[in-house]
Design a protein around this motif. Structure first.
Motif, PDB file in Angstrom:
ATOM      1  N   ALA A 240       0.751  -1.111  -0.183  1.00 31.03           N
ATOM      2  CA  ALA A 240      -0.072   0.196   0.000  1.00 31.03           C
ATOM      3  C   ALA A 240       0.762   1.250   0.098  1.00 31.03           C
ATOM      4  CB  ALA A 240      -0.796  -0.011   1.037  1.00 31.03           C
ATOM      5  N   GLY A 241       0.474   2.180  -0.939  1.00 29.98           N
ATOM      6  CA  GLY A 241       1.399   3.181  -1.018  1.00 29.98           C
ATOM      7  C   GLY A 241       2.472   3.350  -2.143  1.00 29.98           C
ATOM      8  N   ALA A 242       2.646   2.276  -2.626  1.00 28.25           N
ATOM      9  CA  ALA A 242       3.620   2.029  -3.750  1.00 28.25           C
ATOM     10  C   ALA A 242       3.027   2.301  -4.987  1.00 28.25           C
ATOM     11  CB  ALA A 242       4.318   0.973  -3.682  1.00 28.25           C
ATOM     12  N   ASP A 243       3.678   3.152  -5.866  1.00 29.75           N
ATOM     13  CA  ASP A 243       3.174   3.174  -7.197  1.00 29.75           C
ATOM     14  C   ASP A 243       3.314   1.767  -8.068  1.00 29.75           C
ATOM     15  OD1 ASP A 243       3.009   5.802  -6.752  1.00 29.75           O
ATOM     16  OD2 ASP A 243       4.781   6.150  -7.756  1.00 29.75           O
ATOM     17  N   LEU A 244       2.329   1.458  -8.543  1.00 29.50           N
ATOM     18  CA  LEU A 244       1.974   0.267  -9.496  1.00 29.50           C
ATOM     19  C   LEU A 244       1.815   0.222 -10.934  1.00 29.50           C
ATOM     20  CD1 LEU A 244      -0.278  -1.291  -6.530  1.00 29.50           C
ATOM     21  CD2 LEU A 244       2.274  -1.732  -6.881  1.00 29.50           C
ATOM     22  N   PRO A 245       2.753   0.833 -11.710  1.00 30.71           N
ATOM     23  CA  PRO A 245       2.334   1.052 -13.048  1.00 30.71           C
ATOM     24  C   PRO A 245       2.199  -0.410 -13.542  1.00 30.71           C
ATOM     25  CG  PRO A 245       4.597   1.260 -12.559  1.00 30.71           C
ATOM     26  CD  PRO A 245       3.795   1.168 -11.195  1.00 30.71           C
ATOM     27  N   ASP A 246       2.741  -1.140 -13.292  1.00 27.57           N
ATOM     28  CA  ASP A 246       2.470  -2.545 -14.070  1.00 27.57           C
ATOM     29  C   ASP A 246       0.770  -3.018 -13.706  1.00 27.57           C
ATOM     30  OD1 ASP A 246       4.879  -2.389 -14.894  1.00 27.57           O
ATOM     31  OD2 ASP A 246       5.394  -4.268 -13.634  1.00 27.57           O
ATOM     32  N   PHE A 247       0.397  -2.363 -12.671  1.00 24.25           N
ATOM     33  CA  PHE A 247      -1.307  -2.845 -12.539  1.00 24.25           C
ATOM     34  C   PHE A 247      -2.097  -1.472 -12.623  1.00 24.25           C
ATOM     35  CE2 PHE A 247       1.525  -5.480 -10.083  1.00 24.25           C
ATOM     36  CZ  PHE A 247       0.897  -6.831 -10.313  1.00 24.25           C
ATOM     37  N   LEU A 248      -1.627  -0.744 -13.589  1.00 25.94           N
ATOM     38  CA  LEU A 248      -2.442   0.385 -13.975  1.00 25.94           C
ATOM     39  C   LEU A 248      -2.797   1.474 -12.957  1.00 25.94           C
ATOM     40  CD1 LEU A 248      -5.035  -1.259 -16.179  1.00 25.94           C
ATOM     41  CD2 LEU A 248      -2.959  -0.444 -16.788  1.00 25.94           C
ATOM     42  N   ILE A 249      -1.666   1.480 -12.026  1.00 25.85           N
ATOM     43  CA  ILE A 249      -1.650   2.682 -10.824  1.00 25.85           C
ATOM     44  C   ILE A 249      -0.437   3.240 -10.826  1.00 25.85           C
ATOM     45  CG2 ILE A 249      -2.163   3.119  -8.473  1.00 25.85           C
ATOM     46  CD1 ILE A 249      -3.672   0.623  -8.259  1.00 25.85           C
ATOM     47  N   PRO A 250      -0.226   4.233 -11.815  1.00 26.20           N
ATOM     48  CA  PRO A 250       1.151   4.741 -11.944  1.00 26.20           C
ATOM     49  C   PRO A 250       1.434   5.592 -10.952  1.00 26.20           C
ATOM     50  CG  PRO A 250      -0.426   5.997 -13.459  1.00 26.20           C
ATOM     51  CD  PRO A 250      -1.143   4.584 -12.881  1.00 26.20           C
ATOM     52  N   HIS A 251       0.611   6.233 -10.175  1.00 22.85           N
ATOM     53  CA  HIS A 251       0.552   7.161  -8.881  1.00 22.85           C
ATOM     54  C   HIS A 251      -0.565   6.512  -7.920  1.00 22.85           C
ATOM     55  CE1 HIS A 251       3.347   9.572 -11.496  1.00 22.85           C
ATOM     56  NE2 HIS A 251       2.186   9.700 -12.114  1.00 22.85           N
ATOM     57  N   ALA A 252       0.087   6.147  -6.882  1.00 20.48           N
ATOM     58  CA  ALA A 252      -0.774   5.643  -5.722  1.00 20.48           C
ATOM     59  C   ALA A 252      -1.340   6.689  -4.804  1.00 20.48           C
ATOM     60  CB  ALA A 252       0.114   4.702  -4.644  1.00 20.48           C
ATOM     61  N   GLU A 253      -0.699   8.013  -4.749  1.00 19.77           N
ATOM     62  CA  GLU A 253      -1.349   8.792  -3.802  1.00 19.77           C
ATOM     63  C   GLU A 253      -2.853   9.400  -4.268  1.00 19.77           C
ATOM     64  OE1 GLU A 253       3.041   9.560  -4.301  1.00 19.77           O
ATOM     65  OE2 GLU A 253       1.536   9.301  -5.602  1.00 19.77           O
ATOM     66  N   VAL A 254      -3.734   9.613  -3.268  1.00 23.85           N
ATOM     67  CA  VAL A 254      -5.156  10.381  -3.424  1.00 23.85           C
ATOM     68  C   VAL A 254      -5.023  11.465  -2.691  1.00 23.85           C
ATOM     69  CG1 VAL A 254      -7.371   9.918  -2.851  1.00 23.85           C
ATOM     70  CG2 VAL A 254      -5.893   7.749  -3.749  1.00 23.85           C
ATOM     71  N   MET A 255      -4.544  11.596  -1.494  1.00 21.35           N
ATOM     72  CA  MET A 255      -4.626  12.561  -0.664  1.00 21.35           C
ATOM     73  C   MET A 255      -3.886  12.737   0.651  1.00 21.35           C
ATOM     74  SD  MET A 255      -8.402  13.497   1.049  1.00 21.35           S
ATOM     75  CE  MET A 255      -7.638  15.118   1.813  1.00 21.35           C
ATOM     76  N   GLN A 256      -3.594  13.796   1.361  1.00 16.76           N
ATOM     77  CA  GLN A 256      -2.684  13.580   2.691  1.00 16.76           C
ATOM     78  C   GLN A 256      -3.924  14.512   3.784  1.00 16.76           C
ATOM     79  OE1 GLN A 256       0.556  16.374   3.235  1.00 16.76           O
ATOM     80  NE2 GLN A 256       1.961  14.726   3.602  1.00 16.76           N
ATOM     81  N   PHE A 257      -3.627  13.709   4.977  1.00 15.98           N
ATOM     82  CA  PHE A 257      -4.027  14.730   6.079  1.00 15.98           C
ATOM     83  C   PHE A 257      -3.006  14.799   7.172  1.00 15.98           C
ATOM     84  CE2 PHE A 257      -7.104  10.938   4.893  1.00 15.98           C
ATOM     85  CZ  PHE A 257      -7.974  11.972   4.688  1.00 15.98           C
ATOM     86  N   ARG A 258      -2.618  16.293   7.410  1.00 13.61           N
ATOM     87  CA  ARG A 258      -1.588  16.564   8.252  1.00 13.61           C
ATOM     88  C   ARG A 258      -2.487  16.888   9.465  1.00 13.61           C
ATOM     89  NH1 ARG A 258       1.193  20.871   4.010  1.00 13.61           N
ATOM     90  NH2 ARG A 258       1.876  19.481   2.582  1.00 13.61           N
ATOM     91  N   VAL A 259      -2.123  15.931  10.665  1.00 10.31           N
ATOM     92  CA  VAL A 259      -3.019  16.268  11.810  1.00 10.31           C
ATOM     93  C   VAL A 259      -2.060  16.885  12.798  1.00 10.31           C
ATOM     94  CG1 VAL A 259      -3.908  14.805  13.666  1.00 10.31           C
ATOM     95  CG2 VAL A 259      -3.345  13.771  11.457  1.00 10.31           C
ATOM     96  N   GLU A 260      -2.788  17.944  13.389  1.00 11.71           N
ATOM     97  CA  GLU A 260      -2.156  19.011  14.587  1.00 11.71           C
ATOM     98  C   GLU A 260      -1.457  18.177  15.529  1.00 11.71           C
ATOM     99  OE1 GLU A 260      -4.990  21.298  16.502  1.00 11.71           O
ATOM    100  OE2 GLU A 260      -6.004  19.586  17.224  1.00 11.71           O
ATOM    101  N   LYS A 261      -0.576  18.589  16.376  1.00 12.68           N
ATOM    102  CA  LYS A 261       0.101  18.325  17.431  1.00 12.68           C
ATOM    103  C   LYS A 261      -0.888  18.006  18.679  1.00 12.68           C
ATOM    104  CE  LYS A 261       4.711  19.132  15.580  1.00 12.68           C
ATOM    105  NZ  LYS A 261       6.015  19.863  15.791  1.00 12.68           N
ATOM    106  N   LYS A 262      -1.697  19.141  18.829  1.00 11.78           N
ATOM    107  CA  LYS A 262      -2.298  19.095  19.994  1.00 11.78           C
ATOM    108  C   LYS A 262      -3.119  17.937  20.160  1.00 11.78           C
ATOM    109  CE  LYS A 262      -5.996  21.804  22.368  1.00 11.78           C
ATOM    110  NZ  LYS A 262      -6.741  22.958  22.391  1.00 11.78           N
ATOM    111  N   ARG A 263      -3.316  16.991  21.528  1.00 13.20           N
ATOM    112  CA  ARG A 263      -4.074  15.805  21.543  1.00 13.20           C
ATOM    113  C   ARG A 263      -5.382  16.236  22.227  1.00 13.20           C
ATOM    114  NH1 ARG A 263      -0.922  11.356  22.038  1.00 13.20           N
ATOM    115  NH2 ARG A 263       1.301  11.435  21.846  1.00 13.20           N
ATOM    116  N   ARG A 264      -6.299  15.640  21.669  1.00 12.49           N
ATOM    117  CA  ARG A 264      -7.652  15.648  21.859  1.00 12.49           C
ATOM    118  C   ARG A 264      -8.366  14.289  22.352  1.00 12.49           C
ATOM    119  NH1 ARG A 264      -9.793  20.931  19.731  1.00 12.49           N
ATOM    120  NH2 ARG A 264      -7.929  21.775  18.548  1.00 12.49           N
ATOM    121  N   ALA A 265      -9.427  14.266  23.002  1.00 12.86           N
ATOM    122  CA  ALA A 265     -10.161  13.216  23.315  1.00 12.86           C
ATOM    123  C   ALA A 265     -10.852  12.714  22.233  1.00 12.86           C
ATOM    124  CB  ALA A 265     -11.206  13.500  24.306  1.00 12.86           C
ATOM    125  N   PRO A 266     -11.010  11.453  22.009  1.00 12.43           N
ATOM    126  CA  PRO A 266     -11.394  10.640  20.845  1.00 12.43           C
ATOM    127  C   PRO A 266     -13.029  10.873  20.774  1.00 12.43           C
ATOM    128  CG  PRO A 266     -10.890   8.819  22.616  1.00 12.43           C
ATOM    129  CD  PRO A 266     -10.242  10.260  23.067  1.00 12.43           C
TER     130      PRO A 266
END
Length: 656
Positions: A398-424
């Motif tokens: 997961a996360g590797a580009d797979l051109p042989d399997f018709l996925i030349p770029h694996a990326e979809v989007m990124q989440f940048r999570v804040e450092k502050k801790r919060r309750a679940p």
């Protein structure tokens, strides 16, 4: 035609303003027309930077479309207009066709049971913004195939597309609307004209979406930008305390390709590469057999590989795949460790609404074109981390580009999570109290049963819908006669139609139960799939099985021995709720069951691979009020020459 005179013609006097909750930028003008702004259409930075031959992932922020709340009185007008939209900051802006200047269009939000009217005004000028070409499919083997690379590469131009001007019809996918408002494929309007739609919204809270549905050009129009989200709210959903406001975000996922200049730099122009079947070449004035197209880059909300800054708390994401053909198998990966974050996604709903209880996605969530998933990710467990959503296939990293399997770029989007801790944020243990998972045994005995075989034309190159009717078991074998070994006995079926233009043979009564069997029969080694969508019907998957269709002769559409069913195939969590689209893989049977909506008129069912739909994998069916359906059936039977005994027997079974 002026705005005033258009209101007179369409009966739109008294149009009133609709509220706009801004999660982006937009205004509702005094005439009741929702309008975007240039700033909203070009929100990315780096306008003056040179273009690049490659794009950097996670460089640009996720763009969130504005929310538009149509009122239940009057008419809300939405203009389709051309806009310059930055899809990545390392490219020039792309010329796009948009709803109200936004790509995706404004997210429409309504209350369950709130009837609204929307005028979709075609204000698009000039020729299509796309560049379209034919590319030859290469034979089997590793490597990045030509349709999965940017640039035209000297491919054959499509002059018929270059001449294309805007012909549009808007379909609210999954919505309950009468035929006149359903965005029927043949109901397109040209520039300067409008389409007035009335939407009952008589359904539970759900995530629908709207898109262009014009015959022969749906794929091109959607690639040009004509797509947006549509949310229905209700009291049951309100009571759950799910993330709302800025913590509820639509994620509209779509693959895309771009043309290049003489130096190989990406120009920003959207490129539609249509694949020719093996050995096919375009001839003047003809459309050759072709396969569904894929594209190398992934956009989310009209941005290639965006990032989203998130708090360390729960977010609700309303995912929809609006690609022409690509299936996404989505996995959350920790960037630092490269490991899959198992259980990060909690599934709370499918195409047509909430599940009974949340389901944890252990690893991957799959979405075929037109499928939706309602997902909660609680980032409280990941403060200070960077997580990414990637596309992958089983058995690969997961996360590797797979051109042989018709996925030349694996990326979809990124989440940048804040450092502050919060309750679940724990989810409710029960979501929809009314939800019930259906089995075959739960389907009413009087449900109308239908058979649709997904086959190929006589050349074996062009997939088709074969609409079937059941005939007596002693019907002589011949062209168009197919037998299927079903539970309870062998069914003998006769093919009645293959193209949209063929005679309509499916007639239904509004509000009644239906059970549809989709059987995909493919030649050996053809890994084809069809996401099948039925208008005006919420359904569940009640059976899925492998089939042996080796006894089917595609050239004559007849079986030399019956199609046989294998063992049941599991239904994934994201397929386990109410749906309107279901993927039918090669050589499988999928049975769905549900109740037709109360709305009536000519509707459609079709493959939601948009190229397949444009090529004819779409058939009409007519929904009538039940008493009208009974009269129609009686008249049709009379026309077939029923004798007096048959007439008496038929009348005794009618619902009076």
């Amino acid at each position: 035609m002026s705005t005033t005179s258009r209101r007179t013609v369409l009966g739109m006097a008294g149009a009133t303003a609709a509220a706009v909750a801004v999660a982006g930028t937009g205004v509702l003008g005094s005439a009741g027309v929702f309008q975007g702004t240039a700033e909203a259409a070009d929100a990315l930075q780096g306008v003056n930077e040179p273009t690049f031959t490659t794009l950097k992932p996670f460089r640009d922020p996720l763009r969130v479309p504005p929310t538009l709340r149509p009122k239940s009185h009057g008419i809300t007008e939405i203009d389709m207009v051309e806009s310059q939209v930055r899809l990545h900051s390392q490219m020039p802006a792309s010329r796009m066709w948009t709803y109200a200047g936004h790509f995706p269009g404004p997210t429409l939000e309504v209350r369950s049971g709130e009837r609204v009217r929307i005028a979709w005004n075609n204000r698009l000028k000039g020729r299509t913004p796309l560049k379209a070409v034919w590319v030859q499919a290469e034979g089997p083997g590793p490597g990045l195939l030509p349709y999965n690379r940017p640039g035209s590469e000297g491919a054959s131009p499509r002059p018929e597309v270059e001449r294309l001007t805007a012909w549009t019809t808007v379909h609210v996918h999954g919505g309950h609307q009468n035929a006149l408002s359903d965005g029927a494929a043949e109901f397109g309007v040209t520039s300067g004209n409008g389409q007035l739609g009335e939407y009952a919204n008589d359904q539970a809270a759900t995530h629908l979406f709207y898109h262009d549905h014009a015959m022969a050009v749906t794929s091109l129009n959607v690639q040009s930008g004509l797509v947006g989200n549509y949310l229905v709210r209700d009291a049951e959903e309100d009571r759950l305390g799910l993330p709302r406001g800025e913590y509820e975000i639509p994620l509209t996922i779509q693959d895309v390709n771009f043309d290049t200049d003489a130096q190989g730099r990406l120009t920003g122009q959207v490129l539609a590469k249509r694949i020719l079947g093996p050995g096919s070449m375009p001839m003047p004035g003809t459309i050759p057999p072709a396969l569904a197209s894929l594209a190398p880059f992934t956009m989310v909300n009209g941005v290639v590989w965006p990032y989203l800054d998130v708090q360390a708390r729960a977010y609700r994401f309303r995912l929809v795949n609006v690609s022409g053909a690509r299936i996404y198998r989505l996995v959350v990966v920790d960037e630092e460790t490269g490991k899959v974050v198992r259980g990060a996604m909690k599934l709370i709903g499918t195409d047509m609404g909430l599940l009974g209880k949340p389901q944890t996605i252990d690893e991957a969530l799959s979405l075929a074109p037109a499928e939706r998933a309602d997902v909660v990710i609680d980032f409280a467990a990941h403060p200070g981390r960077r997580l990414k959503l990637v596309n992958t296939i089983p058995g690969q990293t997961a996360g590797a580009d797979l051109p042989d399997f018709l996925i030349p770029h694996a990326e979809v989007m990124q989440f940048r999570v804040e450092k502050k801790r919060r309750a679940p944020h724990p989810l409710p243990t029960t979501l929809s109290k009314s939800f019930r998972r259906l089995s075959l045994a739960d389907v009413p005995k009087d449900a109308t049963e239908r058979f649709v075989l997904l086959g190929f034309d006589k050349t074996g190159a062009m997939p088709q819908i074969w609409e079937m009717e059941q005939v007596p078991s002693d019907t002589a074998s011949g062209a168009g006669i197919v037998t299927v070994d079903m539970p309870g006995g062998t069914r003998t079926l006769r093919r009645t139609g293959t193209m949209f233009e063929d005679t309509t043979t499916f007639f239904a009564a509004a509000g009644t139960w239906e059970k549809w069997h989709f059987i995909s029969a493919a030649p050996e080694g053809v890994p084809i799939y069809h996401p099948m969508h039925i208008h005006l019907m919420n359904f569940q998957v009640v059976d899925r099985r492998a089939v042996d269709a080796s006894g089917l002769d595609f050239a004559t559409a007849r079986t030399t021995r019956p199609i046989t069913l294998g063992a049941p195939v599991p239904v994934a969590p994201e397929e386990s709720g109410w749906k309107d689209t279901i993927t039918v893989n090669a050589n499988t049977l999928v049975t769905v069951a549900g109740r037709l909506a109360d709305q009536t008129g000519k509707a459609m069912y079709h493959c939601h691979l948009l190229d397949h739909e444009d090529e004819g994998m779409m058939r009409p069916f007519v929904v009538m009020p039940s008493p009208v359906h009974d009269i129609h059936r009686m008249l049709m039977d009379m026309g077939r020459g029923m004798d007096a005994h048959d007439m008496k027997h038929m009348k005794s079974g009618m619902k009076m």
